[in-house]
Enzyme design. Structure first.
Site, mmCIF file in Angstrom:
data_model
loop_
_atom_site.group_PDB
_atom_site.id
_atom_site.type_symbol
_atom_site.label_atom_id
_atom_site.label_comp_id
_atom_site.label_asym_id
_atom_site.label_seq_id
_atom_site.Cartn_x
_atom_site.Cartn_y
_atom_site.Cartn_z
ATOM 1 N N ASP A 1 0.884 -1.158 0.000
ATOM 2 C CA ASP A 1 0.000 0.000 0.000
ATOM 3 C C ASP A 1 0.932 1.220 0.000
ATOM 4 O O ASP A 1 2.104 1.125 0.381
ATOM 5 C CB ASP A 1 -0.948 0.002 1.212
ATOM 6 C CG ASP A 1 -2.131 0.944 0.970
ATOM 7 O OD1 ASP A 1 -2.062 1.779 0.039
ATOM 8 O OD2 ASP A 1 -3.138 0.850 1.714
HETATM 9 C C1 BGC Z 1 -4.884 3.362 -0.034
HETATM 10 C C2 BGC Z 1 -4.978 2.387 -1.181
HETATM 11 C C3 BGC Z 1 -4.753 3.113 -2.477
HETATM 12 C C4 BGC Z 1 -3.398 3.776 -2.419
HETATM 13 C C5 BGC Z 1 -3.041 4.526 -3.672
HETATM 14 C C6 BGC Z 1 -3.628 4.202 -0.077
HETATM 15 O O1 BGC Z 1 -3.703 5.252 0.824
HETATM 16 O O2 BGC Z 1 -4.928 2.674 1.177
HETATM 17 O O3 BGC Z 1 -6.217 1.756 -1.166
HETATM 18 O O4 BGC Z 1 -4.877 2.254 -3.551
HETATM 19 O O5 BGC Z 1 -3.375 4.699 -1.350
HETATM 20 O O6 BGC Z 1 -3.765 5.702 -3.769
#
Ligand code: BGC
Length: 757
Positions: free
Chosen positions: A229
């Site tokens: 993530d």
């Molecule tokens: C989120 C993800 C997301 C990623 C990219 C993170 O803060 O938890 O779900 O895909 O950011 O934006």
């Protein structure tokens, strides 16, 4: 592309570099070898492609796109085909925009109504979440665009999401928090898997070898790349070793250097870096070799699809006196700012920049319906002035019926933080109460990502749960309210009466950086049913403008072995006078079981369209997993021999059909007895029991009342034979020596005999 040969030509620095992003949304290029950058983008309820001003919190703009119903809503459709079609549309958009992977679906379990990100998640039930995710992945990937199922794993709160450890026992993880990932990985083969921010039992998901390698790859056969993530990496070399292939976004080169240093210092095997690069490049080229940037992106058509889908997701929670559908001839009051500006998606990384938004007021207007609007409350100010409330009541008084559009404003429910309570804004409650007092025909339409309390439920005639229904939600709401569409959504979660009833209530959020999932497998209806608690609306509940009747539950056998399949057949009939879709739900329960298990668990479901008077037979196939629990002793699924219930109907609390089947286990659990083993457990083991029984008869004194004459009247008065037997149940074998006058050697010999048996 010969990936192996490509990797073999890369320098260690180039390989380490490929293991993290070039920027927010791209993997790195290696120009020397002609390896291009590859773009990934958020979704997953549409495409959130950012150009230059990148961020992962939904702050900066992305390109114009279409927002489909969010996961909480699509789950309510109980219709995998519907979300598959949405996936196909998103896949087309990605092809058009040269995006190789869309970051979703998100399948974390809705453990508490408070999780700020519940709107991005499907359900409190792993089977439903798994089925929806599987279908969505198939849809997107049918367009040769990858998905990134997320957030692996146990990311069911936003509170301290980047530092907290989700601590749960093995069985809970396997039965509740893994199955949606497991099903999707095994059946739909997502190209990538995104690990969560949190730790799992003390180890960051981004460096958790058990999650990323042992379970995901070795057990489930995942063969794409794993991605962190955004910002989830703590110790990068440890991550590479554990099986985290790609770090996103970029680490400014710092972690690339750490990988190089670790390899040079002999602390990280270069083969693991090669492996990560190979996996990343496989996906980069899988997309590239079938890229179709000339795929058209018809936003108008997708908007229409979003409207249709949203209508299929709406759940009619209550409809007293069949107040709905409304007549198009009547004068209706629409009240609440959400009628004008609906809340249809959540805040954060999934936030779509919609090319169009249709509110209910606009949709009613374009149909020429006689709708009078009163704002009632202000979303932005989170307040309702006395004047606004009076105007709302006035509008309601003059109408045949009043529809209040209510729900959670963006600030109440978003990625990044959790809710602190389960109530609607107080100003909205006041508006609903004032309107209901002015007009008995009051209907509430809700826009929210997770349950809310409804203290006014007894004062309104109908409630429609629209969830966060995407950019065309207003169009869909009008179709449902005025009967163009017969509602067919069902709740993918329980609505408790109050937050305190939720099983995670005492522990949710945790203490400091530790969140213990102490309710174990008793999440959602698994808990409410076991405790026979009253709820506001049960899991699986959803009304229709027609009626369905369930009959004739037939099982293909009344006894099977756990290696065999059971077929359950149910007939569902539309007994009303309009076409409608039934959601037939099938639950299995273990009647008597050693492990502490829920009363029933959803194992399958089917959505069926039926014309008035039409009936249809629906068949479900149940395999071993439908009866199994996770056994901690053998670290595997196990069925305990015995009787199981199979129940079918229209909700978890409306199951008119019930049948029983005996399932025989073909796996013998290993037994290892010691002097501490108790009599009851040995007696339950068909092989050891006769040995013990015989021994007990021969050495009666050792197991009697400390050698007393148990046949005397005085002894019988003190303790009956039944009591004696019952107490003996819990006696360890060593008790025969310490209490029964036997010798330690005799006990040792007995233990040996039992183990041999
Ligand atoms: C989120 C993800 C997301 C990623 C990219 C993170 O803060 O938890 O779900 O895909 O950011 O934006």
């Amino acid at each position: 592309m010969d990936i192996k040969s490509l990797v073999s030509q890369m320098t260690l620095e180039e390989k380490a570099g490929l293991c993290s992003g070039d920027d927010f949304w791209h993997t790195k290029a290696v120009e020397r070898l002609g390896i291009p950058r590859s773009m990934v983008s958020d979704g997953p309820h549409g495409l959130r492609k950012q150009d230059d001003k990148a961020d992962h919190l939904g702050i900066n703009d992305s390109i114009k796109a279409v927002c489909f119903p969010t996961a909480c809503a699509t789950a309510a459709s109980f219709d995998p085909e519907l979300i598959r079609a949405i996936g196909e549309a998103i896949g087309d958009s990605c092809q058009h925009e040269r995006v190789s992977v869309v970051l979703g679906p998100a399948v974390n379990i809705k453990r508490s109504p408070l999780c700020g990100r519940n709107f991005e998640y499907f359900s409190e039930d792993p089977v439903l979440a798994g089925r929806m995710a599987t279908a969505m992945i198939r849809g997107v990937q049918s367009r040769n665009v990858g998905t990134s199922i997320k957030h692996f794993a146990l990311n069911s709160q936003e509170h301290r999401r980047m530092s907290s450890s989700s601590d749960a026992d093995e069985r809970t993880i396997r039965e509740i928090y893994f199955p949606a990932f497991e099903m999707a990985v095994k059946e739909a083969r997502p190209w990538t898997v995104m690990c969560s921010y949190n730790k799992v039992n003390g180890v960051f998901a981004s460096e958790n070898a058990w999650l990323l390698t042992d379970v995901l790859r070795k057990e489930w056969g995942f063969d794409g790349y794993t991605v962190s993530d955004w910002g989830a990496v703590s110790d990068r070399p440890a991550g590479v070793a554990a099986g985290l292939d790609l770090e996103m976004p970029a680490s400014g080169g710092a972690n690339d250097r750490k990988i190089v240093e670790a390899v040079r210092a002999g602390k990280l095997d270069e083969k693991l870096v090669d492996q990560a690069c190979g996996r990343i490049l496989e996906i980069v080229y899988r997309y590239l070799e079938n890229a179709k940037p000339d795929t058209p992106w018809d936003m108008e058509a997708q908007h229409a699809q979003a409207a249709e889908a949203a209508a299929e997701c709406m759940v009619l929670l209550k409809n007293d006196g069949d107040i709905l559908p409304l007549s198009k001839e009547d004068r209706i009051a629409f009240i609440g700012e959400f009628a004008e500006k609906p809340r249809f998606q959540g805040g954060g990384s999934s936030h779509i920049n919609c090319f169009r938004i249709t509110g209910a007021l606009e949709a009613a207007g374009s149909r020429g319906l006689q709708v009078e609007y009163a704002r009632g409350y202000s979303v932005e100010k989170d307040e309702a002035s006395e004047t606004d409330i009076a105007a709302a009541a006035e509008a309601a008084r003059h109408a045949k019926a009043a529809v209040v559009f209510a729900g959670l404003p963006d600030s109440y429910e978003s990625e990044g933080y959790d809710r602190t309570h389960m109530r609607l804004p107080d100003c909205q409650r006041r508006v609903i109460e004032a309107v209901a007092a002015a007009n008995p025909n009051t209907i509430v339409v809700l826009h929210n990502g997770a349950p809310v309390e409804m203290p006014w439920i007894g004062r309104v005639k109908a409630v429609v749960e629209a969830y966060l229904g995407g950019q065309a939600v207003g169009e869909a709401a009008v179709r449902v309210l005025f009967g163009d569409v017969n509602p067919c959504g069902h709740l993918p979660e329980t609505f408790p009466l109050r937050l305190e009833d939720n099983p995670s209530f005492l522990f949710y959020g945790g203490e400091g950086n530790v969140t213990e999932y102490r309710e174990g497998v008793f999440v959602g209806y698994r808990y409410y049913d076991k405790k026979r608690m009253e709820v506001l609306f049960p899991f699986g509940h959803g009304l229709s403008y027609t009626k369905f009747e369930y009959s004739g539950l037939k099982l293909s056998a009344d006894r099977i072995r756990d290696t065999e399949e059971l077929t359950a057949t149910v007939t569902v009939k539309n007994t009303g006078n309009r076409a409608g879709k039934a959601v037939v739900q099938l639950y299995v329960g273990d009647v008597e079981s050693t492990p502490i298990r829920p009363v029933r668990e959803l194992k399958d479901f089917a959505k069926v369209l039926l014309q008035p008077g039409e009936s249809r037979e629906v068949s479900f196939t149940l395999g071993k997993r439908a009866f199994a629990y996770w056994n901690r002793q053998i670290h595997d699924w196990h069925v305990e021999t015995g009787v199981f219930t199979v129940e079918a109907g229209g909700s978890s609390r409306d199951l008119p059909l019930r049948a029983e089947v005996t399932v025989e286990s073909t796996t013998e659990l290993p037994h290892r007895y010691t002097a501490d083993s108790i009599i009851m457990d040995i007696m339950a083991d068909p092989k050891a029991a006769p040995v013990l029984r015989e021994y007990m008869q021969e050495a009666a004194g050792m197991f009697g009342n400390g050698g007393q004459d148990s046949g005397s009247d005085a002894a019988k008065e003190a303790i009956s034979d039944e009591m004696n037997l019952a107490m003996m149940n819990y006696m360890p074998l060593r008790g025969a020596a310490s209490l029964g006058g036997g010798s330690a050697e005799e006990v040792e010999k007995l233990v040996e005999m039992l183990n041999e048996a």
